[in-house]
Motif scaffolding. Structure first.
Motif, PDB file in Angstrom:
ATOM      1  N   LEU A   1       0.847  -1.200   0.000  1.00 25.91           N
ATOM      2  CA  LEU A   1       0.000   0.000   0.000  1.00 25.91           C
ATOM      3  C   LEU A   1       0.880   1.246   0.000  1.00 25.91           C
ATOM      4  O   LEU A   1       0.604   2.229  -0.692  1.00 25.91           O
ATOM      5  CB  LEU A   1      -0.918  -0.003   1.232  1.00 25.91           C
ATOM      6  N   LEU A   2       1.972   1.173   0.785  1.00 28.68           N
ATOM      7  CA  LEU A   2       2.901   2.296   0.836  1.00 28.68           C
ATOM      8  C   LEU A   2       3.509   2.541  -0.541  1.00 28.68           C
ATOM      9  O   LEU A   2       3.672   3.682  -0.977  1.00 28.68           O
ATOM     10  CB  LEU A   2       4.001   1.964   1.848  1.00 28.68           C
ATOM     11  N   LEU A   3       3.840   1.446  -1.223  1.00 27.38           N
ATOM     12  CA  LEU A   3       4.411   1.560  -2.562  1.00 27.38           C
ATOM     13  C   LEU A   3       3.435   2.270  -3.496  1.00 27.38           C
ATOM     14  O   LEU A   3       3.831   3.122  -4.312  1.00 27.38           O
ATOM     15  CB  LEU A   3       4.724   0.155  -3.086  1.00 27.38           C
ATOM     16  N   ALA A   4       2.153   1.926  -3.357  1.00 24.62           N
ATOM     17  CA  ALA A   4       1.137   2.582  -4.178  1.00 24.62           C
ATOM     18  C   ALA A   4       1.100   4.077  -3.886  1.00 24.62           C
ATOM     19  O   ALA A   4       0.967   4.899  -4.786  1.00 24.62           O
ATOM     20  CB  ALA A   4      -0.236   1.954  -3.928  1.00 24.62           C
ATOM     21  N   VAL A   5       1.253   4.427  -2.618  1.00 25.30           N
ATOM     22  CA  VAL A   5       1.251   5.840  -2.238  1.00 25.30           C
ATOM     23  C   VAL A   5       2.478   6.537  -2.810  1.00 25.30           C
ATOM     24  O   VAL A   5       2.398   7.644  -3.348  1.00 25.30           O
ATOM     25  CB  VAL A   5       1.224   6.002  -0.706  1.00 25.30           C
ATOM     26  N   ILE A   6       3.646   5.886  -2.693  1.00 23.85           N
ATOM     27  CA  ILE A   6       4.875   6.467  -3.206  1.00 23.85           C
ATOM     28  C   ILE A   6       4.734   6.730  -4.697  1.00 23.85           C
ATOM     29  O   ILE A   6       5.096   7.773  -5.203  1.00 23.85           O
ATOM     30  CB  ILE A   6       6.072   5.511  -2.977  1.00 23.85           C
ATOM     31  N   HIS A   7       4.166   5.754  -5.377  1.00 20.70           N
ATOM     32  CA  HIS A   7       4.113   5.870  -6.818  1.00 20.70           C
ATOM     33  C   HIS A   7       3.108   6.921  -7.284  1.00 20.70           C
ATOM     34  O   HIS A   7       3.371   7.685  -8.202  1.00 20.70           O
ATOM     35  CB  HIS A   7       3.761   4.530  -7.450  1.00 20.70           C
ATOM     36  N   ASP A   8       1.962   6.963  -6.660  1.00 16.17           N
ATOM     37  CA  ASP A   8       0.909   7.858  -7.139  1.00 16.17           C
ATOM     38  C   ASP A   8      -0.047   8.138  -5.973  1.00 16.17           C
ATOM     39  O   ASP A   8      -0.979   7.389  -5.722  1.00 16.17           O
ATOM     40  CB  ASP A   8       0.171   7.176  -8.297  1.00 16.17           C
ATOM     41  N   ARG A   9       0.254   9.230  -5.290  1.00 16.96           N
ATOM     42  CA  ARG A   9      -0.479   9.566  -4.080  1.00 16.96           C
ATOM     43  C   ARG A   9      -1.972   9.685  -4.335  1.00 16.96           C
ATOM     44  O   ARG A   9      -2.811   9.192  -3.588  1.00 16.96           O
ATOM     45  CB  ARG A   9       0.066  10.900  -3.569  1.00 16.96           C
ATOM     46  N   GLU A  10      -2.309  10.321  -5.456  1.00 16.00           N
ATOM     47  CA  GLU A  10      -3.707  10.606  -5.727  1.00 16.00           C
ATOM     48  C   GLU A  10      -4.489   9.336  -6.055  1.00 16.00           C
ATOM     49  O   GLU A  10      -5.577   9.096  -5.533  1.00 16.00           O
ATOM     50  CB  GLU A  10      -3.779  11.574  -6.891  1.00 16.00           C
ATOM     51  N   MET A  11      -3.885   8.514  -6.918  1.00 19.22           N
ATOM     52  CA  MET A  11      -4.560   7.275  -7.290  1.00 19.22           C
ATOM     53  C   MET A  11      -4.732   6.397  -6.060  1.00 19.22           C
ATOM     54  O   MET A  11      -5.731   5.689  -5.924  1.00 19.22           O
ATOM     55  CB  MET A  11      -3.718   6.558  -8.358  1.00 19.22           C
ATOM     56  N   ALA A  12      -3.731   6.441  -5.152  1.00 17.48           N
ATOM     57  CA  ALA A  12      -3.831   5.659  -3.921  1.00 17.48           C
ATOM     58  C   ALA A  12      -5.066   6.071  -3.136  1.00 17.48           C
ATOM     59  O   ALA A  12      -5.803   5.231  -2.616  1.00 17.48           O
ATOM     60  CB  ALA A  12      -2.566   5.855  -3.082  1.00 17.48           C
ATOM     61  N   MET A  13      -5.307   7.367  -3.060  1.00 20.28           N
ATOM     62  CA  MET A  13      -6.499   7.845  -2.352  1.00 20.28           C
ATOM     63  C   MET A  13      -7.761   7.334  -3.027  1.00 20.28           C
ATOM     64  O   MET A  13      -8.701   6.888  -2.369  1.00 20.28           O
ATOM     65  CB  MET A  13      -6.528   9.367  -2.348  1.00 20.28           C
ATOM     66  N   ALA A  14      -7.756   7.403  -4.358  1.00 20.39           N
ATOM     67  CA  ALA A  14      -8.945   6.977  -5.085  1.00 20.39           C
ATOM     68  C   ALA A  14      -9.194   5.480  -4.930  1.00 20.39           C
ATOM     69  O   ALA A  14     -10.285   4.992  -5.161  1.00 20.39           O
ATOM     70  CB  ALA A  14      -8.810   7.334  -6.569  1.00 20.39           C
ATOM     71  N   MET A  15      -8.158   4.743  -4.534  1.00 15.11           N
ATOM     72  CA  MET A  15      -8.337   3.312  -4.299  1.00 15.11           C
ATOM     73  C   MET A  15      -8.784   3.024  -2.873  1.00 15.11           C
ATOM     74  O   MET A  15      -8.972   1.869  -2.500  1.00 15.11           O
ATOM     75  CB  MET A  15      -7.026   2.563  -4.569  1.00 15.11           C
ATOM     76  N   GLY A  16      -8.886   4.070  -2.063  1.00 15.34           N
ATOM     77  CA  GLY A  16      -9.359   3.863  -0.703  1.00 15.34           C
ATOM     78  C   GLY A  16      -8.251   3.791   0.328  1.00 15.34           C
ATOM     79  O   GLY A  16      -8.488   3.424   1.476  1.00 15.34           O
ATOM     80  N   ILE A  17      -7.020   4.101  -0.091  1.00 15.29           N
ATOM     81  CA  ILE A  17      -5.912   4.072   0.866  1.00 15.29           C
ATOM     82  C   ILE A  17      -5.931   5.372   1.677  1.00 15.29           C
ATOM     83  O   ILE A  17      -5.992   6.465   1.108  1.00 15.29           O
ATOM     84  CB  ILE A  17      -4.564   3.915   0.145  1.00 15.29           C
ATOM     85  N   ASP A  18      -5.883   5.229   2.982  1.00 12.90           N
ATOM     86  CA  ASP A  18      -5.901   6.406   3.850  1.00 12.90           C
ATOM     87  C   ASP A  18      -4.492   6.982   3.899  1.00 12.90           C
ATOM     88  O   ASP A  18      -3.678   6.646   4.765  1.00 12.90           O
ATOM     89  CB  ASP A  18      -6.370   5.994   5.254  1.00 12.90           C
TER      90      ASP A  18
END
Lengths: 224, 298, 312
Positions: B175-192
Motif C-alpha cells: 500500500l505504501l508503494l502505491a502511495v509512493i508511486h501515485d499519491r492521488e490514485m492511492a487515495m482513489a483506491m481507498g488508501i488512507d
C-alpha cells in the motif's frame, strides 16, 4: 429514489477558468450512463469531483442517499466507488494481481481473493499475466487491468474516465463487451465518459453531453 | 593487520549508527517526499530523553540490566509523541507543496526544536554512560571491543532488514508503494494516505530517536548534536540515493568505512572526506549510487 | 516609458545611510554594517532563487571571502580594505568558476544538498587545518584605506561608509542584472526550462552566471564581515550561517534588491533584543517566523515556487 449517484450543482474553476459549472448528473441503480464531451469540456473534472480527488467549490455529491461532499477521497472509495482514470495509473513494480487487490487491501476486505476471482470472470483476458509486473504489460493490457482494479473496488458505482480514448479498435470492442456483460449482470452501476458517441452510444442507457463545463441531458438512445 | 581490523570494525560501527539515522530520513523522503531537516532534532531528542531516563534509573538503583531497555523505549516514546505531533500539527498543512518549500518547513521546525531541547534539558552535557559498560568487553585480534558496540552493529542490520521486509513483503508495504508511486490514485483506491503518512513519519522519527538513544551512552549529550548528525545523514542518503533503503545501507557503509580509513591513516581529512565522497558521488551520479530510477508512470 | 525609480531610491537610501554615520550610536552602526555584509550574501541567494535554485551553502563563499581577507591579513599583515575586497571577491569567483560547472547542472533539492555539501567540505578543511587557525580561527590587523591608517574609532566609521557604498553599488548592479535579458531568462527558467531552451538560450549559462554573481556578492560580504569583526572562524561557512541567508531571502522575498538588506537588518535587530530578553529562544523565533511566512504568506513573500507549484 433509486439513484446510486447524484451530482447536484457541482462547480469548479482553476485560476479563473471554469472547468465545471452547475453540473447535475444522476445515475440510477444498474444503469450505464454516458458523459460525452470534447477535450477540456469538464468530464475529468466531474469524475474527480465524484471521487473526491478535487473539492468542488459548490454543489453536492450524494452516494446512495448519503451526502459525501465533505468526505475525503479514500472514505468515498471505501463506500464502493471504483475509479478508472484515463491514464491507467497502475503501480508499475507490482504484479497485476497486487494491483487489482490494492483497493481491497486498503479497505480491509476479508475475502479479497474471492473478489478477485469474481472480477476475473468479467475480465478473463488478464488471467495469464496475473503474476507479471504491471510495467511489463502493453498499454492495452494495462487498460484492462485498470478496469479490473476499478471493478474490484466499485461494487456500488464504477467511474470510467474515457476508457475508449486512444485504444486500438479491437481493444475498444473488447472493453465495450465487458461493460455490456457487466450491465447484463444487472448489479453494476456505471458512469462512463467519452469524447464522442462512437463507443458509448450503443452501450449506455442514458447520455449527458457536457460542453464548456455545462451538462445537458442528451436524447436517450434507448437500451443498448 | 590490526589496523585493518580496527578500520573495518570502526567503519562498521560508525556505519551502523549512521544507518539507523539515515534509514529513517530516507524512509520519510521516499514515502512523503519530505527531506526532513528536523530529523536531526529528533535524534537529539532521543538522546536527551534516553540520557534523562538512564540517569533517573541508575540514580534510584533499579536493576541495571533492565536499564538497557530504557534506550529503545525512550526512542519509541519520542518517535511516537514528537513524530505524530509534528506530522499532525505542522506538516499536514503543507502537503502538495513544492519539495523545496517542505525542506524549508522542516528547517524551520529544526530551529524551533533545537531551542526547545535547550529550554527543556538545559545546556549542560548529560551523561548516560552506565549501559555502555553493562555488556562487557570482547577481544577481537588484539583489540578490546565493547560488546555494546557490536550489538549496535547487529541491531542496525536487524532494523535494516525489518524495514526492507516491511516495504517489500507485507501488504501494508505494498500500500505504501502505491502511495509512493501515485499519491492521488492511492487515495482513489481507498488508501488512507493521511494515516500512512502519520505512521511513516512516526516510524522515521522513532528511527532517528533510536539512533540518538543508542548513541547516548557513548557520547556526552550536548546541544548541537542534532546539527552534526543531520548533515551526516544527508551525506549518507545523498550518496546512497534519496528514498532508497538499500541505498541508505550502502551510503552508510561507504561513508563509515571512508571515515574509518581517514581516522586511522589521515586524521586531518576526517570531516572533509565524508562530504567529499558525497560531492563526488553527486557530481557523477546525481540520484546517488542506488537511487530508484525515477518511477515511470505507466 | 516610465523611468525606473530603483536607482534613485538606492542613491537616496545610500546618502541617508552615509549621513547616518554622523548620528547613529556605535552599536547600531556596527549592527547595520554586519547586517549589510550579510545582506550581500543574501542578495546572492535571492539571485539564485529567482532562477528557482535554493542554495543551502552560500556560507561557502561568505567564508571564502572572509578567509581570503583573514589569512592575507594574518600572514602578510596586508590590511588595505579595497585590496582585501578585490581579493576576497576574486577568490570566491575563482572557486565558483569551477564548482559552478557542476552546480549549474543541478536543480531543486539536489542543488540545495550539493551546495550544502561543498560548504561543509570547506568547513571540514577549516576546522581540521591548524595553519588556517582550526576552530578558533585567526585575527585580522586594523584595516587601512589606500595607505591611510586611521585610529580604531575612525576606521570603524570609514568601514561603515565603505560598506554602504559597496552595498549601494552591488544593489544597483544586481538590479540592472535582474532587468537585463539574463535576469528575465532566469525567471523564465524557473517557470519552464524547456521553453527557455526553445528560445535559443542556455539554461546552464543562465544559472552559471547567477551562481558566479552570487559568489561575488557573498565573497564581498564575507570580507566586510571579517574586517569589521577583526576575526574569522569556521562558523562563517557553517551551514547554519547559510541557513540564515536562506531565511532572510525567504522572509524578504525575491521581489526587490532592497529586501535582502531590510531583512538582514531586521534579523540582526531582533537577534540583539532576543538575546537580551529571551535566551535560548533566538532560533525558535526564527523558526516560528519562517513557518508562519511559509504557511500563511506563500504568495507574498515566497514568489520562488509560485509558478512551479501551480504546475505540480
Amino acid at each position: 429514489m433509486n439513484a446510486v449517484l447524484e451530482v447536484r450543482g457541482v462547480s469548479k474553476s482553476f485560476g479563473g477558468v471554469v472547468a465545471a459549472a452547475d453540473l447535475d448528473v444522476t445515475v440510477e441503480r444498474g444503469e450505464i450512463v454516458g458523459i460525452i464531451g470534447a477535450n477540456g469540456a469538464g468530464k475529468t473534472t466531474l469524475m474527480r469531483a465524484i471521487c473526491g480527488l478535487l473539492l468542488a467549490a459548490r454543489g453536492r455529491v450524494v452516494l446512495d442517499g448519503r451526502d459525501v461532499t465533505r468526505l475525503p477521497a479514500h472514505r468515498r472509495a471505501r463506500l464502493g466507488v471504483g475509479y478508472m482514470p484515463e491514464d491507467r495509473r497502475l503501480v508499475p513494480q507490482l504484479p497485476v494481481r497486487d494491483n487489482i487487490l490494492l483497493p481491497l487491501w486498503a479497505r480491509g476486505v476479508a475475502d479479497a481473493e474471492a473478489r478477485l476471482a469474481e472480477v476475473l470472470r468479467f475480465v478473463p483476458d488478464i488471467e495469464p499475466f496475473l503474476a507479471r509486473p504491471a510495467l511489463r504489460l502493453s498499454g492495452g493490457q494495462q487498460k484492462l487491468v485498470a478496469l479490473a482494479r476499478a471493478l474490484a473496488a466499485g461494487e456500488r458505482v464504477l467511474l470510467l474516465d474515457e476508457p475508449f480514448e486512444g485504444v486500438a479498435p479491437a481493444l475498444a470492442r473488447r472493453l465495450a463487451e465487458i461493460l455490456e456483460s457487466l450491465g447484463h449482470a444487472g448489479q453494476r452501476t456505471i458512469l462512463v465518459s467519452g469524447s464522442d458517441y462512437t463507443h458509448t452510444a450503443g452501450l449506455v442507457d442514458r447520455l449527458y453531453a457536457i460542453e464548456r463545463g455545462r451538462v445537458e441531458p442528451a436524447a436517450p438512445t434507448g437500451a443498448g | 593487520m590490526t589496523t585493518t581490523i580496527a578500520i573495518v570494525l570502526d567503519g562498521l560501527l560508525y556505519a551502523a549508527w549512521l544507518f539507523l539515522v539515515a534509514v529513517g530520513l530516507t524512509l520519510v523522503y521516499g514515502v512523503m517526499r519530505i527531506l526532513n531537516v528536523a530529523h536531526g532534532s529528533l535524534y537529539a531528542l532521543g538522546a536527551y530523553v534516553a540520557a534523562w531516563a538512564v540517569q533517573l534509573w541508575f540514580a534510584n538503583r533499579l536493576p541495571a540490566a533492565a536499564g538497557l531497555l530504557l534506550l529503545p523505549l525512550a526512542a519509541l516514546l519520542v518517535g511516537v509523541v514528537a513524530g505524530t505531533a509534528i506530522e499532525r500539527g505542522v506538516l499536514r498543512f503543507t502537503y502538495g507543496r513544492h519539495e523545496l518549500v517542505l525542506l524549508l518547513v522542516t528547517y524551520a521546525l529544526f530551529l524551533i526544536l533545537e531551542d526547545l531541547v535547550k529550554l527543556v534539558f538545559g545546556v549542560d552535557p548529560c551523561f548516560a554512560y552506565q549501559p555502555y559498560g553493562l555488556l562487557g568487553v570482547v577481544r577481537i585480534g588484539r583489540l578490546p571491543y565493547s560488546l555494546y558496540d557490536l550489538v549496535l552493529i547487529g541491531l542496525a542490520v536487524v532494523v535494516g532488514l525489518s524495514v526492507w521486509l516491511w516495504l517489500e513483503k507485507t501488504r501494508s508495504g505494498r500500500l505504501l508503494l502505491a502511495v509512493i508511486h501515485d499519491r492521488e490514485m492511492a487515495m482513489a483506491m481507498g488508501i488512507d494516505v493521511g494515516r500512512l503518512f502519520t505512521v511513516t513519519f512516526a516510524a522515521g522519527a522513532t528511527l532517528a530517536a533510536l539512533g540518538g538513544a543508542l548513541a547516548a551512552p557513548r557520547i556526552s549529550v550536548v546541544p548541537g548534536i542534532g546539527v552534526e548528525v543531520i548533515v551526516l545523514a544527508f551525506a549518507v542518503v545523498a550518496t546512497g540515493g534519496l528514498g532508497s533503503v538499500p541505498g541508505a545501507m550502502i551510503g552508510s557503509l561507504v561513508v563509515g568505512l571512508v571515515r574509518a580509513v581517514a581516522v586511522h591513516l589521515l586524521p586531518q581529512v576526517e570531516l572533509f572526506v565524508i562530504y567529499a565522497v558525497m560531492a563526488a558521488v553527486l557530481a557523477v551520479r546525481p540520484q546517488g549510487l542506488f537511487a530508484r530510477a525515477e518511477v515511470r508512470r505507466i | 516609458m516610465r523611468r525606473d525609480p530603483v536607482p534613485a531610491a538606492i542613491a537616496l537610501l545610500a546618502l541617508l545611510l552615509l549621513a547616518g554615520a554622523l548620528v547613529l550610536p556605535d552599536w547600531l552602526r556596527f549592527l547595520l554594517l554586519l547586517a549589510f555584509a550579510k545582506g550581500l550574501a543574501v542578495l546572492g541567494v535571492v539571485t539564485l532563487m529567482r532562477g528557482g535554485l535554493v542554495s543551502f551553502g552560500q556560507g561557502l563563499y561568505f567564508g571564502l571571502g572572509g578567509y581570503a581577507a583573514g589569512m592575507t591579513g594574518h600572514f602578510t599583515g596586508f590590511s588595505d580594505v579595497f585590496g582585501l575586497l578585490l581579493l576576497g571577491i576574486a577568490v570566491s569567483v575563482a572557486v565558483a568558476l569551477v564548482l559552478g560547472l557542476v552546480m549549474a547542472r543541478y536543480r531543486e533539492i539536489f542543488f540545495a544538498m550539493l551546495s550544502l555539501a561543498f560548504s561543509m567540505v570547506f568547513y571540514g578543511v577549516l576546522v581540521r587545518s591548524e595553519v588556517l587557525g582550526s576552530t578558533d580561527g585567526s585575527n585580522l590587523p586594523q584595516p587601512t584605506f589606500l595607505g591611510y591608517a586611521p585610529e580604531a574609532a575612525t576606521g570603524r566609521v570609514l568601514l561603515y561608509l565603505l560598506t554602504v557604498l559597496v552595498v549601494a553599488v552591488a544593489a544597483f548592479l544586481v538590479h540592472r542584472w535582474y532587468r537585463s535579458l539574463w535576469g528575465h531568462l532566469a525567471e523564465a527558467a524557473r517557470e519552464n526550462e524547456v521553453r527557455v531552451e526553445y528560445l535559443g538560450a542556455s539554461v546552464f549559462r543562465v544559472h552559471y552566471a547567477d551562481y558566479l554573481l552570487a559568489a561575488a556578492t557573498a565573497g564581498a560580504g564575507g570580507v566586510l564581515t571579517a574586517v569589521a569583526v577583526g576575526h574569522v572562524d569556521p562558523t562563517l561557512t557553517y551551514w547554519t550561517t547559510s541557513g540564515e541567508f536562506v531565511f532572510v531571502a525567504l522572509v524578504g522575498g525575491t521581489g526587490s534588491v532592497f529586501a535582502p538588506f531590510a531583512g538582514a537588518v531586521l534579523l540582526e535587530l531582533v537577534r540583539t533584543f532576543a538575546f537580551a530578553w529571551l535566551p535560548y529562544s533566538w532560533q525558535m523565533i526564527l523558526g516560528a517566523v519562517m513557518l508562519l511566512v511559509i504557511l500563511f504568506l506563500p504568495g507574498g513573500l515566497w514568489s520562488l515556487v509560485a509558478g512551479r507549484e501551480a504546475r505540480t
